[in-house]
Design a protein around this motif. Structure first.
Motif, PDB file in Angstrom:
ATOM      1  N   GLY A  21       0.901  -1.056   0.095  1.00 41.44           N
ATOM      2  CA  GLY A  21       0.038   0.114   0.215  1.00 41.44           C
ATOM      3  C   GLY A  21       0.930   1.353  -0.107  1.00 41.44           C
ATOM      4  N   VAL A  22       2.136   1.131   0.206  1.00 43.50           N
ATOM      5  CA  VAL A  22       3.051   2.283   0.232  1.00 43.50           C
ATOM      6  C   VAL A  22       3.620   2.254  -1.315  1.00 43.50           C
ATOM      7  CG1 VAL A  22       4.778   3.618   1.557  1.00 43.50           C
ATOM      8  CG2 VAL A  22       3.115   2.205   2.719  1.00 43.50           C
ATOM      9  N   PRO A  23       3.622   3.442  -2.031  1.00 38.14           N
ATOM     10  CA  PRO A  23       4.484   3.212  -3.012  1.00 38.14           C
ATOM     11  C   PRO A  23       6.111   3.395  -3.061  1.00 38.14           C
ATOM     12  CG  PRO A  23       2.895   5.223  -3.240  1.00 38.14           C
ATOM     13  CD  PRO A  23       3.005   4.730  -1.895  1.00 38.14           C
ATOM     14  N   GLN A  24       6.600   2.407  -3.736  1.00 38.23           N
ATOM     15  CA  GLN A  24       8.177   2.222  -3.494  1.00 38.23           C
ATOM     16  C   GLN A  24       8.920   3.456  -3.337  1.00 38.23           C
ATOM     17  OE1 GLN A  24       9.264  -0.812  -2.558  1.00 38.23           O
ATOM     18  NE2 GLN A  24      11.301   0.065  -2.158  1.00 38.23           N
ATOM     19  N   LYS A  25       8.582   4.561  -4.325  1.00 34.38           N
ATOM     20  CA  LYS A  25       9.108   5.629  -4.416  1.00 34.38           C
ATOM     21  C   LYS A  25       9.367   6.374  -2.903  1.00 34.38           C
ATOM     22  CE  LYS A  25       8.720  10.285  -6.788  1.00 34.38           C
ATOM     23  NZ  LYS A  25       7.787  11.060  -7.578  1.00 34.38           N
ATOM     24  N   ILE A  26       8.059   6.252  -1.808  1.00 31.00           N
ATOM     25  CA  ILE A  26       8.062   6.870  -0.815  1.00 31.00           C
ATOM     26  C   ILE A  26       8.944   5.928   0.156  1.00 31.00           C
ATOM     27  CG2 ILE A  26       6.589   7.150   1.241  1.00 31.00           C
ATOM     28  CD1 ILE A  26       4.295   7.974  -0.963  1.00 31.00           C
ATOM     29  N   VAL A  27       8.928   4.645   0.027  1.00 29.72           N
ATOM     30  CA  VAL A  27       9.811   3.761   0.993  1.00 29.72           C
ATOM     31  C   VAL A  27      11.337   4.055   0.408  1.00 29.72           C
ATOM     32  CG1 VAL A  27      10.407   1.470   1.160  1.00 29.72           C
ATOM     33  CG2 VAL A  27       7.779   2.091   0.853  1.00 29.72           C
ATOM     34  N   ASP A  28      11.670   4.169  -0.560  1.00 32.15           N
ATOM     35  CA  ASP A  28      13.068   4.656  -0.934  1.00 32.15           C
ATOM     36  C   ASP A  28      13.547   5.921  -0.378  1.00 32.15           C
ATOM     37  OD1 ASP A  28      13.036   2.058  -2.409  1.00 32.15           O
ATOM     38  OD2 ASP A  28      12.862   3.221  -4.213  1.00 32.15           O
ATOM     39  N   ALA A  29      12.452   7.017  -0.372  1.00 25.10           N
ATOM     40  CA  ALA A  29      12.713   8.299  -0.086  1.00 25.10           C
ATOM     41  C   ALA A  29      12.861   8.337   1.689  1.00 25.10           C
ATOM     42  CB  ALA A  29      11.726   9.170  -0.346  1.00 25.10           C
ATOM     43  N   LEU A  30      12.135   7.487   2.237  1.00 27.57           N
ATOM     44  CA  LEU A  30      12.431   7.465   3.756  1.00 27.57           C
ATOM     45  C   LEU A  30      13.503   6.652   4.173  1.00 27.57           C
ATOM     46  CD1 LEU A  30       8.606   6.301   4.774  1.00 27.57           C
ATOM     47  CD2 LEU A  30       9.876   8.156   5.192  1.00 27.57           C
ATOM     48  N   ALA A  31      14.030   5.716   3.248  1.00 22.93           N
ATOM     49  CA  ALA A  31      15.563   4.833   3.778  1.00 22.93           C
ATOM     50  C   ALA A  31      16.547   5.642   3.270  1.00 22.93           C
ATOM     51  CB  ALA A  31      15.174   3.504   2.782  1.00 22.93           C
ATOM     52  N   ASP A  32      16.326   6.481   2.257  1.00 22.49           N
ATOM     53  CA  ASP A  32      17.580   7.465   1.811  1.00 22.49           C
ATOM     54  C   ASP A  32      17.592   8.595   2.949  1.00 22.49           C
ATOM     55  OD1 ASP A  32      17.871   6.007  -0.202  1.00 22.49           O
ATOM     56  OD2 ASP A  32      17.110   7.308  -1.772  1.00 22.49           O
ATOM     57  N   HIS A  33      16.630   9.094   3.291  1.00 23.46           N
ATOM     58  CA  HIS A  33      16.848  10.500   4.246  1.00 23.46           C
ATOM     59  C   HIS A  33      16.725  10.087   5.982  1.00 23.46           C
ATOM     60  CE1 HIS A  33      16.808  12.582   0.576  1.00 23.46           C
ATOM     61  NE2 HIS A  33      15.772  12.019   0.198  1.00 23.46           N
ATOM     62  N   LEU A  34      16.154   8.964   6.061  1.00 25.44           N
ATOM     63  CA  LEU A  34      16.029   8.944   7.521  1.00 25.44           C
ATOM     64  C   LEU A  34      16.653   7.507   8.213  1.00 25.44           C
ATOM     65  CD1 LEU A  34      12.147   9.406   8.116  1.00 25.44           C
ATOM     66  CD2 LEU A  34      13.823  10.879   8.530  1.00 25.44           C
ATOM     67  N   THR A  35      17.674   7.108   7.199  1.00 19.85           N
ATOM     68  CA  THR A  35      18.491   6.005   7.737  1.00 19.85           C
ATOM     69  C   THR A  35      19.776   6.285   7.328  1.00 19.85           C
ATOM     70  OG1 THR A  35      18.304   4.692   5.779  1.00 19.85           O
ATOM     71  CG2 THR A  35      16.570   4.355   7.309  1.00 19.85           C
ATOM     72  N   LEU A  36      20.956   5.549   8.248  1.00 24.71           N
ATOM     73  CA  LEU A  36      22.483   5.730   7.849  1.00 24.71           C
ATOM     74  C   LEU A  36      22.822   4.200   7.751  1.00 24.71           C
ATOM     75  CD1 LEU A  36      23.272   8.361  10.459  1.00 24.71           C
ATOM     76  CD2 LEU A  36      22.971   8.884   7.961  1.00 24.71           C
ATOM     77  N   THR A  37      23.395   3.975   6.868  1.00 28.62           N
ATOM     78  CA  THR A  37      24.005   2.803   6.351  1.00 28.62           C
ATOM     79  C   THR A  37      25.346   2.972   5.774  1.00 28.62           C
ATOM     80  OG1 THR A  37      21.895   1.853   6.029  1.00 28.62           O
ATOM     81  CG2 THR A  37      23.434   0.342   5.375  1.00 28.62           C
ATOM     82  N   GLY A  38      26.317   2.213   6.358  1.00 30.00           N
ATOM     83  CA  GLY A  38      27.496   2.360   5.563  1.00 30.00           C
ATOM     84  C   GLY A  38      28.539   1.172   6.312  1.00 30.00           C
ATOM     85  N   ASP A  39      29.817   1.305   5.957  1.00 30.24           N
ATOM     86  CA  ASP A  39      30.891   0.655   6.491  1.00 30.24           C
ATOM     87  C   ASP A  39      32.151   1.444   6.841  1.00 30.24           C
ATOM     88  OD1 ASP A  39      32.357   1.023   4.218  1.00 30.24           O
ATOM     89  OD2 ASP A  39      31.926  -1.017   3.145  1.00 30.24           O
ATOM     90  N   HIS A  40      33.388   0.960   7.189  1.00 32.66           N
ATOM     91  CA  HIS A  40      34.382   1.865   7.343  1.00 32.66           C
ATOM     92  C   HIS A  40      34.815   2.924   6.629  1.00 32.66           C
ATOM     93  CE1 HIS A  40      35.142  -1.909  10.077  1.00 32.66           C
ATOM     94  NE2 HIS A  40      35.703  -0.887  10.792  1.00 32.66           N
ATOM     95  N   ASP A  41      34.602   2.729   5.132  1.00 32.30           N
ATOM     96  CA  ASP A  41      34.772   3.705   4.246  1.00 32.30           C
ATOM     97  C   ASP A  41      33.987   4.896   4.338  1.00 32.30           C
ATOM     98  OD1 ASP A  41      37.019   2.068   3.377  1.00 32.30           O
ATOM     99  OD2 ASP A  41      35.891   0.966   2.130  1.00 32.30           O
ATOM    100  N   ASP A  42      32.628   4.609   4.869  1.00 27.92           N
ATOM    101  CA  ASP A  42      31.760   5.581   4.877  1.00 27.92           C
ATOM    102  C   ASP A  42      31.603   6.452   6.113  1.00 27.92           C
ATOM    103  OD1 ASP A  42      30.380   4.661   2.316  1.00 27.92           O
ATOM    104  OD2 ASP A  42      29.756   2.949   3.397  1.00 27.92           O
ATOM    105  N   LEU A  43      32.437   6.551   7.118  1.00 28.28           N
ATOM    106  CA  LEU A  43      32.287   6.921   8.338  1.00 28.28           C
ATOM    107  C   LEU A  43      32.590   8.616   8.058  1.00 28.28           C
ATOM    108  CD1 LEU A  43      34.672   4.884  10.583  1.00 28.28           C
ATOM    109  CD2 LEU A  43      32.190   5.127  10.446  1.00 28.28           C
ATOM    110  N   GLU A  44      33.153   9.176   7.301  1.00 26.35           N
ATOM    111  CA  GLU A  44      33.083  10.626   7.034  1.00 26.35           C
ATOM    112  C   GLU A  44      31.850  11.221   6.489  1.00 26.35           C
ATOM    113  OE1 GLU A  44      35.430  14.125   4.681  1.00 26.35           O
ATOM    114  OE2 GLU A  44      36.625  12.572   5.473  1.00 26.35           O
ATOM    115  N   ARG A  45      31.134  10.368   5.547  1.00 23.39           N
ATOM    116  CA  ARG A  45      29.666  10.754   5.073  1.00 23.39           C
ATOM    117  C   ARG A  45      28.951  10.602   6.430  1.00 23.39           C
ATOM    118  NH1 ARG A  45      25.635   7.924   3.446  1.00 23.39           N
ATOM    119  NH2 ARG A  45      26.955   5.777   3.185  1.00 23.39           N
TER     120      ARG A  45
END
Length: 85
Positions: A21-45
């Motif tokens: 019931g939730v468009p994938q575009k909205i799910v992707d935007a939430l994940a992109d803007h409200l979550t942080l994911t990365g590894d050692h190489d992403d610490l500065e970002r």
């Protein structure tokens, strides 16, 4: 306290990012803007993003650690937390 950042994304038990019931575009935007994911190489970002949240008044975050949670906590304590002071 400051503003509250709330992200409640009901992932299913299999870890699927599809929310019925939730468009994938909205799910992707939430994940992109409200979550942080990365590894050692992403610490500065990632610390830069955390500084933006901090400067906006967010003073609490929630963690979900994978693979080796103890090592992740050490990394956060040694490299991320000091970068936010």
């Amino acid at each position: 306290g400051g503003p509250v950042l709330l992200a409640a994304i009901p992932w299913d038990a299999a870890g699927s990012p599809v929310i019925p019931g939730v468009p994938q575009k909205i799910v992707d935007a939430l994940a992109d803007h409200l979550t942080l994911t990365g590894d050692h190489d992403d610490l500065e970002r990632l610390t830069g993003r955390l500084r933006l949240f901090r400067d906006a008044g967010v003073d609490e975050v929630s963690l979900r650690l994978y693979d080796d949670p103890a090592a992740s906590l050490r990394l956060i304590a040694e490299r991320v937390a000091p970068a936010l002071e």
